[in-house]
Design a protein around this motif. Structure first.
Motif, PDB file in Angstrom:
ATOM      1  N   THR A   1      52.000  12.870 -13.428  1.00 51.92           N
ATOM      2  CA  THR A   1      52.980  14.032 -13.634  1.00 51.92           C
ATOM      3  C   THR A   1      54.186  13.412 -13.227  1.00 51.92           C
ATOM      4  O   THR A   1      54.181  12.756 -12.411  1.00 51.92           O
ATOM      5  CB  THR A   1      52.934  14.598 -12.524  1.00 51.92           C
ATOM      6  N   PRO A   2      55.294  13.835 -14.029  1.00 51.77           N
ATOM      7  CA  PRO A   2      56.832  13.340 -13.659  1.00 51.77           C
ATOM      8  C   PRO A   2      57.243  13.932 -12.292  1.00 51.77           C
ATOM      9  O   PRO A   2      56.132  14.881 -11.532  1.00 51.77           O
ATOM     10  CB  PRO A   2      57.294  14.649 -14.158  1.00 51.77           C
ATOM     11  N   ALA A   3      57.602  12.625 -11.271  1.00 47.67           N
ATOM     12  CA  ALA A   3      57.868  13.147 -10.288  1.00 47.67           C
ATOM     13  C   ALA A   3      58.723  14.294  -9.438  1.00 47.67           C
ATOM     14  O   ALA A   3      58.217  14.736  -9.008  1.00 47.67           O
ATOM     15  CB  ALA A   3      58.368  11.843  -9.776  1.00 47.67           C
ATOM     16  N   GLU A   4      59.706  14.638 -10.094  1.00 43.95           N
ATOM     17  CA  GLU A   4      60.145  15.340 -10.320  1.00 43.95           C
ATOM     18  C   GLU A   4      59.133  16.680 -10.021  1.00 43.95           C
ATOM     19  O   GLU A   4      59.992  17.990  -8.912  1.00 43.95           O
ATOM     20  CB  GLU A   4      61.791  15.919 -10.587  1.00 43.95           C
ATOM     21  N   GLY A   5      59.068  17.244 -11.072  1.00 42.68           N
ATOM     22  CA  GLY A   5      57.445  18.324 -11.073  1.00 42.68           C
ATOM     23  C   GLY A   5      56.938  18.705 -10.453  1.00 42.68           C
ATOM     24  O   GLY A   5      57.085  19.972  -9.433  1.00 42.68           O
ATOM     25  N   TYR A   6      56.131  17.126  -9.628  1.00 46.48           N
ATOM     26  CA  TYR A   6      55.216  17.515  -8.873  1.00 46.48           C
ATOM     27  C   TYR A   6      55.632  17.755  -7.368  1.00 46.48           C
ATOM     28  O   TYR A   6      55.683  18.189  -6.709  1.00 46.48           O
ATOM     29  CB  TYR A   6      54.443  16.032  -8.947  1.00 46.48           C
ATOM     30  N   ALA A   7      57.157  16.570  -7.247  1.00 46.47           N
ATOM     31  CA  ALA A   7      57.545  17.150  -5.786  1.00 46.47           C
ATOM     32  C   ALA A   7      57.913  18.607  -5.541  1.00 46.47           C
ATOM     33  O   ALA A   7      58.026  19.300  -4.275  1.00 46.47           O
ATOM     34  CB  ALA A   7      58.643  16.327  -6.008  1.00 46.47           C
ATOM     35  N   SER A   8      58.550  19.553  -6.923  1.00 50.51           N
ATOM     36  CA  SER A   8      59.499  20.330  -6.555  1.00 50.51           C
ATOM     37  C   SER A   8      58.575  21.780  -6.404  1.00 50.51           C
ATOM     38  O   SER A   8      58.644  22.728  -6.002  1.00 50.51           O
ATOM     39  CB  SER A   8      60.133  20.832  -8.060  1.00 50.51           C
ATOM     40  N   CYS A   9      56.610  21.789  -7.168  1.00 48.48           N
ATOM     41  CA  CYS A   9      55.345  21.911  -6.321  1.00 48.48           C
ATOM     42  C   CYS A   9      55.585  21.945  -5.630  1.00 48.48           C
ATOM     43  O   CYS A   9      54.937  23.415  -4.939  1.00 48.48           O
ATOM     44  CB  CYS A   9      54.481  22.133  -8.482  1.00 48.48           C
ATOM     45  N   CYS A  10      55.737  20.876  -5.303  1.00 45.33           N
ATOM     46  CA  CYS A  10      54.997  21.012  -2.881  1.00 45.33           C
ATOM     47  C   CYS A  10      56.114  21.648  -2.486  1.00 45.33           C
ATOM     48  O   CYS A  10      55.972  22.908  -1.700  1.00 45.33           O
ATOM     49  CB  CYS A  10      55.535  19.409  -3.269  1.00 45.33           C
ATOM     50  N   GLU A  11      57.190  21.628  -2.864  1.00 44.48           N
ATOM     51  CA  GLU A  11      58.294  22.617  -2.286  1.00 44.48           C
ATOM     52  C   GLU A  11      58.216  23.999  -2.031  1.00 44.48           C
ATOM     53  O   GLU A  11      58.468  25.167  -1.147  1.00 44.48           O
ATOM     54  CB  GLU A  11      59.780  21.592  -2.672  1.00 44.48           C
ATOM     55  N   ALA A  12      57.649  24.085  -3.625  1.00 44.91           N
ATOM     56  CA  ALA A  12      57.292  25.746  -3.628  1.00 44.91           C
ATOM     57  C   ALA A  12      56.347  26.368  -2.823  1.00 44.91           C
ATOM     58  O   ALA A  12      56.100  27.214  -2.495  1.00 44.91           O
ATOM     59  CB  ALA A  12      56.809  26.081  -5.549  1.00 44.91           C
TER      60      ALA A  12
END
Length: 261
Positions: free
Chosen positions: A175-186
């Motif tokens: 999973t792309p890091a920014e995609g995973y991290a941004s969904c964590c923030e959601a």
């Protein structure tokens, strides 16, 4: 944020009528549409089965963050629009369940029946999700893959299926890091508790009895908050209950989505 064109695929049995009802499957954080492989064949006998990758996952685009659950819900509604589906059944697990509940509450005319698995209307503490986002941005999704998969399946299942555990860890790590991290923030910012009473769709809430990520009490609160909801707790299942106990979960989904027919 503008909706993105998510990657999707549609499956249907050759004998299924072209106007058969649609069920959309929404995946968990760190997974792709492949997480539903064990459900597709049975569901495709009754429905046109649409699976998709959440933004920032799999084959879907990764717009810059931050993301919100409203953004992810907008992507799902936009997918229905592109497929010219006015109304569908929604099935979502974990992050996919949060997305599906948001659509059911704010776009009720688009949802026939709803099933949410191993999810939550509010997943505190927010700080834990922000910390995970920071870890992934620093070291990639591979930095959390083993810990994530340890919550996906019970210890007994992991011991019996090492090859499948390795495949699951590879899926998370890809999973792309920014995609995973941004969904964590959601997830950190999400609070759907006030939306539950707005959900009119008949709802099935499925919990894994051994789920350490979203224990059964999270699904109990969802079932209590939605006017037309029922709860199923699946024994010997952790967070990916659909994968660990596919026969039980698939049968429950079919019974619910067909209205008990």
């Amino acid at each position: 944020m503008t909706a993105v064109v998510v990657h999707h695929r549609t499956d249907a049995a050759p004998t299924l009528a072209p106007d058969a009802p649609v069920v959309v499957l929404s995946n968990s954080l760190g997974s792709t549409l492949a997480m539903w492989d064990r459900q597709v064949a049975a569901l495709a006998e009754h429905f046109r089965v649409v699976r998709y990758d959440t933004r920032g996952h799999g084959g879907s685009p990764m717009p810059p963050g931050p993301y919100t659950i409203a953004d992810l819900a907008g992507d799902l509604v936009a997918l229905l629009d592109r497929l010219e589906v006015e109304r569908a059944h929604l099935v979502g697990l974990s992050l996919g369940g949060m997305t599906s509940m948001r659509v059911a509450a704010h776009d009720p005319e688009r949802v026939d029946r709803l099933a949410v698995l191993c999810t939550s209307a509010r997943l505190a503490p927010a700080s834990a999700w922000r910390e995970r986002a920071a870890t992934v941005r620093a070291g990639g999704a591979g930095a959390v893959a083993a810990a994530v998969v340890a919550r996906w399946y019970t210890a007994e299942w992991r011991a019996a299926c090492p090859a499948l555990v390795a495949a699951a860890e590879a899926m998370v790590a890809s999973t792309p890091a920014e995609g995973y991290a941004s969904c964590c923030e959601a997830i950190a910012a999400m609070d759907l508790t006030g939306d539950l009473g707005r959900i009119a769709a008949p709802t099935l809430a499925i919990a894994g009895a051994d789920d350490p990520a979203t224990p059964p009490d999270h699904l109990e609160r969802i079932a209590a908050g939605i006017p037309a909801a029922q709860l199923l707790v699946v024994d010997h299942a952790a967070h990916l209950a659909n994968d660990e106990q596919p026969a039980i979960v698939t049968a429950a989904l079919l019974d619910h989505l067909t209205g008990g027919r």
